[in-house]
Design an enzyme around this catalytic site. Structure first.
Site, PDB file in Angstrom:
ATOM      1  CD  GLU A  85      -2.657  -0.934   2.815  1.00  0.00           C
ATOM      2  OE1 GLU A  85      -2.715  -0.350   3.075  1.00  0.00           O
ATOM      3  OE2 GLU A  85      -2.793  -2.362   3.099  1.00  0.00           O
ATOM      4  CD  GLU A 130      -5.811  -2.666   2.474  1.00  0.00           C
ATOM      5  OE1 GLU A 130      -6.309  -2.315   2.984  1.00  0.00           O
ATOM      6  OE2 GLU A 130      -5.391  -3.611   3.210  1.00  0.00           O
ATOM      7  CD  GLU A 164      -6.274  -0.139   5.934  1.00  0.00           C
ATOM      8  OE1 GLU A 164      -7.689  -0.473   6.367  1.00  0.00           O
ATOM      9  OE2 GLU A 164      -6.099  -0.282   5.506  1.00  0.00           O
ATOM     10  CG  ASP A 201      -5.896  -6.659   7.740  1.00  0.00           C
ATOM     11  OD1 ASP A 201      -5.549  -6.730   6.626  1.00  0.00           O
ATOM     12  OD2 ASP A 201      -6.531  -6.479   8.106  1.00  0.00           O
TER      13      ASP A 201
END
Length: 649
Positions: free
Chosen positions: A165, A450, A456, A401
């Site tokens: 990310e 994701e 987020e 996750d």
């Protein structure tokens, strides 16, 4: 639904051509992309489009049990096929069906093949092992040697274990840091073309990174874990020491596709399903008819901020039932209960404040599906027991996750999770995950993942900007659906934006957020904010509720990389428009509505209000009737526009 037209030739056909006994040429069906392959000695290929170089000579190798395939090679034979088939999607993303059309060249060597496919939108190749006794893959050589020194858009990292990310770095190839790793998909602007580098169909093998090399970009992979170490208070499990091989699964098998996709403009990038088309199909007897896309009410991003009720809110049965009631009232298919419902390191032990069996029973009565968040370290250890328990409760899916790795052991965990959840008719949302590589084709219960710097991050960062949002639509979405988790009702421009973890906001206007529901692909699409804030903004909430999560057809309406993106989507007989402005200036667009057919068009829109340039929450929801084929829209800085169109004759 699948219709195939295949032409197989064991000799070299006129449309493919042969320069000499060791050099081959493969053209795309439209003849614009030309791959030239030197098949003997050091095997390498190059790519040109319309005669303009895209890739200079790229050497490709695979080292298996100490033998390097693709070096000192002698091609024994070559076989060609022309393929055209209609592929139906088990879970639609951008369309219900798509044409899969390519020309193929398979080069046969001692113990292995190299397969090339030339598409109208690029080229892909892979190794195919024909050696049943092969054991370990010690190395692979991948090169993408871009012609010239083009601008690139890359997610950069300095480690093989991380969360996938990042913002996009915009630099020339020659200016990329030598010690950096690039997370595919990456984009380069090569001459007039937009060029993606990616991979597809990764099984029993590590995921690809790229790094700057002496001639261009080179492949890098994480070696197989030998030992693992608990990190971050037990939440994560990282490889501590590694073996000297990528995978010990090298028998008769196919290896991942190495993909170069080439587009003339931004609009062409928005309709691609190349990664899906290259991926493996489900098993012939697999049944995924039970998979149900939908919208998801989420408790975590808004920190369980529910008030004005007669109970104490938080991670407890009363709050969960309240969220179920809210989802049922507003026609939302699912509720996602994030961290806290179980013990931190035991999925079989519930929080003392949660009666999950009663919660799931109540959700079933209300017609709402329950999704549960898990840490992979727990699921990996307790998979059978935990999934069996969830299935008895009636849980419809899981969000997994904190994987933060893409070595071969982790890739195997992804497949095992997809397979075991599918047995129990459960959906999967992978978080803390690497970007998609087409696994959702074999396992359509993989709904989204994701691998995106999404909403987020507003809880602790100022870097999720409107420009970043627009880049995601072009670059990250190329590889597959993304769980950005839109839906913020607290909207602000950069000069007013504040990081507030427990009551987060988003950058850009309210309409910028609403447009994401049309532009961003995710068959499980989240409503991330608090029900209280949705009730305070009913017009925005009710507009979002009308937008589907899967599509029958997608029509790109234009765009400029990082500046704006405009899409039209069809579901049934209605069309939906989404537009996002990534700049800090107002933007006027005239959109061609001819895709919606002739006749009067009823247009319900969610648009930036007259004061949206100052107050990002300002929006107008209105309905108009027009028989024009042009729609004029105005967006504020960081703005957006969404519309629902019904045409009557």
């Amino acid at each position: 639904m699948k219709k195939k037209h295949i032409l197989s030739l064991c000799i070299l056909a006129a449309w493919g051509g042969m320069a000499d006994a060791r050099s081959y040429e493969l053209k795309s069906p439209d003849r614009r992309n030309v791959v030239r392959i030197e098949a003997d000695g050091a095997v390498h290929y190059s790519l040109a489009r319309d005669g303009q170089p895209v890739l200079d000579a790229c050497h490709l190798t695979l080292t298996v049990d100490g033998n390097t395939w693709g070096t000192d090679a002698r091609c024994r034979s070559a076989r060609r096929e022309a393929m055209e088939q209609t592929v139906g999607f088990s879970v639609a993303r951008r369309a219900r069906t798509m044409t899969d059309m390519y020309n193929k060249l398979v080069l046969r060597y001692k113990g292995y093949d190299i397969e090339f496919r030339a598409y109208n939108e690029g080229v892909a190749y892979r190794f195919v092992s024909q050696s049943p006794d092969a054991n370990e893959v010690q190395a692979e050589g991948v090169q993408f040697n871009l012609a010239g020194n083009p601008m690139t858009y890359t997610q950069l990292t300095d480690r093989l274990q991380q969360w996938f990310e990042y913002n996009y770095t915009e630099r020339k190839v020659a200016d990329l840091p030598a010690d950096s790793l690039i997370i595919p998909p990456m984009l380069a602007l090569s001459g007039p073309y937009k060029v993606f580098f990616a991979e597809a169909d990764v099984y029993h093998y590590p995921g690809l990174y790229l790094r700057p090399g002496s001639e261009g970009l080179e492949g890098e992979w994480a070696y197989y874990p030998a030992t693992e170490k608990v990190m971050e208070n037990g939440n994560k499990l990282y490889a501590d020491q590694r073996e000297d091989y990528l995978t010990a699964n090298a028998g008769c098998r196919t290896f991942p596709w190495r993909v170069t996709a080439v587009y003339d403009n931004e609009a062409d990038m928005l309709g691609s399903e190349l990664i899906y088309l290259l991926a493996s199909e489900p098993e012939p007897d697999a049944d995924f008819s039970w998979v149900c896309p939908g919208k998801v009410l989420w408790d975590w991003w808004n920190c369980w901020n529910v008030y004005g009720v007669d109970f104490k809110t938080g991670i407890n049965t009363d709050t969960y039932k309240y969220l179920i009631d809210y989802a049922a009232e507003h026609g939302l298919e699912y509720v996602l209960f994030d961290e806290g419902w179980s013990a931190p390191f035991d999925l079989l032990t519930l929080s003392p404040d949660v009666d999950m069996e009663a919660v799931c029973r109540y959700a079933e009565q209300q017609g709402v599906g329950v999704l549960l968040w898990t840490k992979w370290v727990n699921l990996n250890r307790q998979m059978t027991e935990a999934l069996d328990l969830m299935a008895r409760w009636g849980v419809k899916g899981i969000k997994v996750d904190f994987m933060d790795r893409n070595d071969a052991k982790m890739v195997d965990f992804y497949e095992r999770t997809a397979r075991e959840t599918a047995k129990r008719h459960m959906l999967v949302n992978f978080h803390g995950s690497y970007p998609p590589d087409g696994m959702r084709r074999r396992y359509p219960n993989i709904m989204t993942r994701e691998g995106v710097y999404g909403l987020e991050n507003n809880k602790w960062s100022t870097r999720v900007t409107p420009r970043h949002d627009v880049l995601l639509a072009y670059i990250r979405q190329f590889s597959g659906p993304m769980d950005y988790t839109p839906g913020s009702m607290l909207n602000a421009h950069a000069d007013r934006f504040r990081v507030v973890h427990d009551e987060p906001m988003s950058q850009g206007t309210r309409s910028h957020q609403v447009a994401m529901y049309v532009i961003y692909d995710s068959p499980l699409q989240t409503l991330a904010d608090s029900p209280v804030l949705y009730d305070q903004n009913p017009e925005s909430r009710d507009f979002i509720k009308q937008i589907p999560t899967v599509w029958d057809e997608t029509v790109p309406l234009g765009g400029r990389l990082g500046e704006y993106v405009a899409l039209a989507r069809r579901s049934g007989d209605k069309w939906y428009i989404g537009v996002m402005n990534g700049t800090d200036k107002p933007l006027h667009l005239d959109l061609d509505l001819s895709f919606a057919g002739d006749g009067k068009k009823t247009i319900s829109c969610h648009a930036d209000g007259p004061n949206a340039a100052r107050q990002a929450k300002d929006a107008i929801v209105a309905t108009s009737v027009s028989d024009n084929d042009t729609l004029s829209i105005d967006m504020a800085r960081g703005g957006g526009y969404a519309a629902i169109i019904t045409t009557t004759k």
